[in-house]
Scaffold this motif. Structure first.
Motif, short mmCIF file in Angstrom:
data_model
loop_
_atom_site.label_atom_id
_atom_site.label_comp_id
_atom_site.label_asym_id
_atom_site.label_seq_id
_atom_site.Cartn_x
_atom_site.Cartn_y
_atom_site.Cartn_z
N SER A 9 25.72 88.56 -7.85
CA SER A 9 25.05 87.22 -7.84
C SER A 9 23.87 87.20 -8.62
O SER A 9 23.08 86.00 -8.67
N SER A 33 21.10 89.49 -1.15
CA SER A 33 20.41 88.51 -0.48
C SER A 33 20.63 87.14 -0.62
O SER A 33 20.35 86.04 -0.03
N LYS A 136 15.35 104.21 -14.50
CA LYS A 136 16.50 103.52 -14.98
C LYS A 136 17.05 105.04 -15.84
O LYS A 136 18.53 105.06 -15.98
N LYS A 166 16.48 82.26 -13.26
CA LYS A 166 15.08 82.83 -12.97
C LYS A 166 14.68 83.75 -14.23
O LYS A 166 13.61 84.28 -14.45
N1 LIG Z 1 17.41 90.81 -16.98
C1 LIG Z 1 17.30 91.64 -18.09
O1 LIG Z 1 16.35 91.13 -19.15
C2 LIG Z 1 17.49 92.94 -18.19
C3 LIG Z 1 17.14 93.73 -19.16
C4 LIG Z 1 17.47 95.20 -19.34
C5 LIG Z 1 18.02 95.76 -18.27
N2 LIG Z 1 18.73 94.99 -17.23
C6 LIG Z 1 19.63 95.59 -16.17
O2 LIG Z 1 20.72 94.91 -16.10
C7 LIG Z 1 21.01 94.88 -14.58
C8 LIG Z 1 21.25 93.30 -14.38
O3 LIG Z 1 20.19 92.68 -14.35
P1 LIG Z 1 20.15 91.15 -13.99
O4 LIG Z 1 19.04 90.62 -14.71
O5 LIG Z 1 21.39 90.77 -13.86
O6 LIG Z 1 19.06 91.32 -12.59
P2 LIG Z 1 19.32 90.18 -11.20
O7 LIG Z 1 19.68 88.90 -11.90
O8 LIG Z 1 17.99 90.51 -10.79
O9 LIG Z 1 20.47 90.84 -10.42
C9 LIG Z 1 20.18 91.78 -9.37
C10 LIG Z 1 21.62 92.04 -8.52
O10 LIG Z 1 21.30 93.14 -7.78
C11 LIG Z 1 21.43 93.01 -6.55
N3 LIG Z 1 21.01 93.99 -5.60
C12 LIG Z 1 19.44 93.84 -5.32
N4 LIG Z 1 19.23 94.78 -4.34
C13 LIG Z 1 20.61 95.36 -3.94
C14 LIG Z 1 20.98 96.07 -2.79
N5 LIG Z 1 20.23 96.89 -2.25
N6 LIG Z 1 22.26 96.31 -2.73
C15 LIG Z 1 23.49 95.72 -3.50
N7 LIG Z 1 23.00 94.78 -4.37
C16 LIG Z 1 21.81 94.25 -4.73
C17 LIG Z 1 21.07 91.31 -6.40
O11 LIG Z 1 21.63 90.70 -5.29
P3 LIG Z 1 20.95 89.46 -4.57
O12 LIG Z 1 20.35 88.60 -5.62
O13 LIG Z 1 21.85 88.77 -3.87
O14 LIG Z 1 19.82 89.87 -3.50
C18 LIG Z 1 21.70 90.96 -7.81
O15 LIG Z 1 22.87 90.26 -7.57
C19 LIG Z 1 19.96 95.50 -13.79
O16 LIG Z 1 20.35 97.13 -13.83
C20 LIG Z 1 18.87 95.64 -14.91
O17 LIG Z 1 17.83 96.73 -14.53
C21 LIG Z 1 18.39 93.71 -17.13
#
Ligand SMILES: NC(=O)c1ccc[n+]([C@@H]2O[C@H](COP(=O)([O-])OP(=O)(O)OC[C@H]3O[C@@H](n4cnc5c(N)ncnc54)[C@H](OP(=O)(O)O)[C@@H]3O)[C@@H](O)[C@H]2O)c1
Length: 292
Positions: A9, A33, A136, A166
């Motif tokens: 999601s 969520s 991480k 977001k």
């Molecule tokens: N975005 C960036 O700029 C960035 C940069 C560096 C690294 N990363 C890494 O890339 C990965 C993905 O990031 P993203 O930007 O896609 O993050 P995101 O949009 O915030 O998505 C996080 C996901 O984790 C799920 N989640 C949260 N708590 C959970 C739980 N207890 N059990 C199961 N699922 C859970 C959320 O579900 P719900 O939303 O349904 O609650 C959501 O689907 C992460 O590991 C992050 O650290 C991201």
């Protein structure tokens, strides 16, 4: 190939789910969520929860772990929660991957570096300067040690299509489209490689297809600071009104320290996939603002 995506999601997970499905793989993904179309519930912190989708019974070949607490400043002031949501959740998914005999992909970050000498290659020494970065790093090391053939993709400054809009670029676009005046208090000393989540999904697909393992830095050819990134977006909205307040990171007084000169050198990936092209902020913006 059967792939289960934890966190489908979210920004990266939803792009992986879409791209892998389009490539003909059998894909399922989870939400926590925020239910989205085609996702099932799974809580990484409570593997025994009766409401969890039974991933082991579905028998994936690969589990992609995109679930995380990504709010860096919140992690700094909530260290235990950060540990649970980043490290413990990964320990739980490692156990699940072992049970399914699945390969695992973990999404990590340039926050594993201190940002003194970026952009970084995969074998540069790590030295996280924040709770988020430390957790991480701990999680990616556990995955590499515990799950045979696992893959760690370090990514940074991710943008792209997502339902909640977001990410940094999406929020600026949203405000421009709603004719809201923007106040941009942004640091000029934080540099990284903004990368489209769809390109991360495309890169992950080829790596998985070719059974690659280990750490890969996945970043686009863009390299810029936050102000340059915001201005790049605003160029596509010539009528946008904004106040730009350039600051340095110290003035922002963020709870968590940032790796200032971050981002990636992705020569490892590019040497193995020389014809793989990454998009840029410009190519993304010109596409999504067509006819605007
Ligand atoms: N975005 C960036 O700029 C960035 C940069 C560096 C690294 N990363 C890494 O890339 C990965 C993905 O990031 P993203 O930007 O896609 O993050 P995101 O949009 O915030 O998505 C996080 C996901 O984790 C799920 N989640 C949260 N708590 C959970 C739980 N207890 N059990 C199961 N699922 C859970 C959320 O579900 P719900 O939303 O349904 O609650 C959501 O689907 C992460 O590991 C992050 O650290 C991201």
């Amino acid at each position: 190939m059967k792939v289960f995506i934890i966190g489908a999601s979210g920004l990266v997970g939803s792009n992986c789910q879409k791209h892998f499905t389009e490539q003909g793989w059998d894909v399922k993904g989870s939400y926590f969520s925020y239910p989205t179309q085609g996702t099932v519930f799974y809580n990484t912190l409570d593997p025994a929860n009766a409401e969890n989708f039974d991933i082991a019974a579905w028998k994936p070949d690969i589990i992609v772990h995109c679930g995380a607490l990504t709010h860096v400043d919140y992690c700094e002031t909530h260290e235990d929660e950060s540990y649970q949501k980043t490290v413990q959740s990964t320990i739980n998914i490692i156990a699940l991957a072992k049970k399914c005999s699945a390969r695992m992909v973990y999404l990590s970050t340039d926050y594993v570096f201190d940002g003194k000498k970026g952009p970084y290659k995969e074998d540069d020494p790590v030295n996280p300067v924040s709770v988020y970065g430390r957790h991480k790093l701990e999680a990616e090391q556990l995955v590499l040690k515990e799950v045979l053939g696992s893959l760690v993709l370090r990514v940074t400054n991710v943008y792209g299509n997502e339902l909640r809009g977001k990410n940094f670029i999406a929020r600026i676009i949203d405000q421009c489209r709603n004719n809201q005046k923007l106040t941009l208090k942004l640091p000029y000393d934080q540099f990284a490689s903004p990368t489209n989540a769809l390109d991360i999904a495309r890169a992950m697909f080829v790596l998985l297809h070719d059974n690659k393992k280990g750490i890969y830095h996945i970043g686009s050819t863009d390299y810029m600071n936050r102000i340059e990134l915001a201005l790049r977006v605003l160029q596509y909205f010539p009528k946008a009104e904004y106040d730009l307040v350039p600051m340095n990171t110290a003035q922002l007084q963020q709870p968590a320290a940032r790796p200032l000169i971050g981002g990636f050198i992705r020569s490892k990936f590019s040497s193995e996939y020389p014809v793989f092209l990454f998009g840029t902020v410009d190519s993304y913006l010109s596409e999504i603002t067509k006819g605007y």
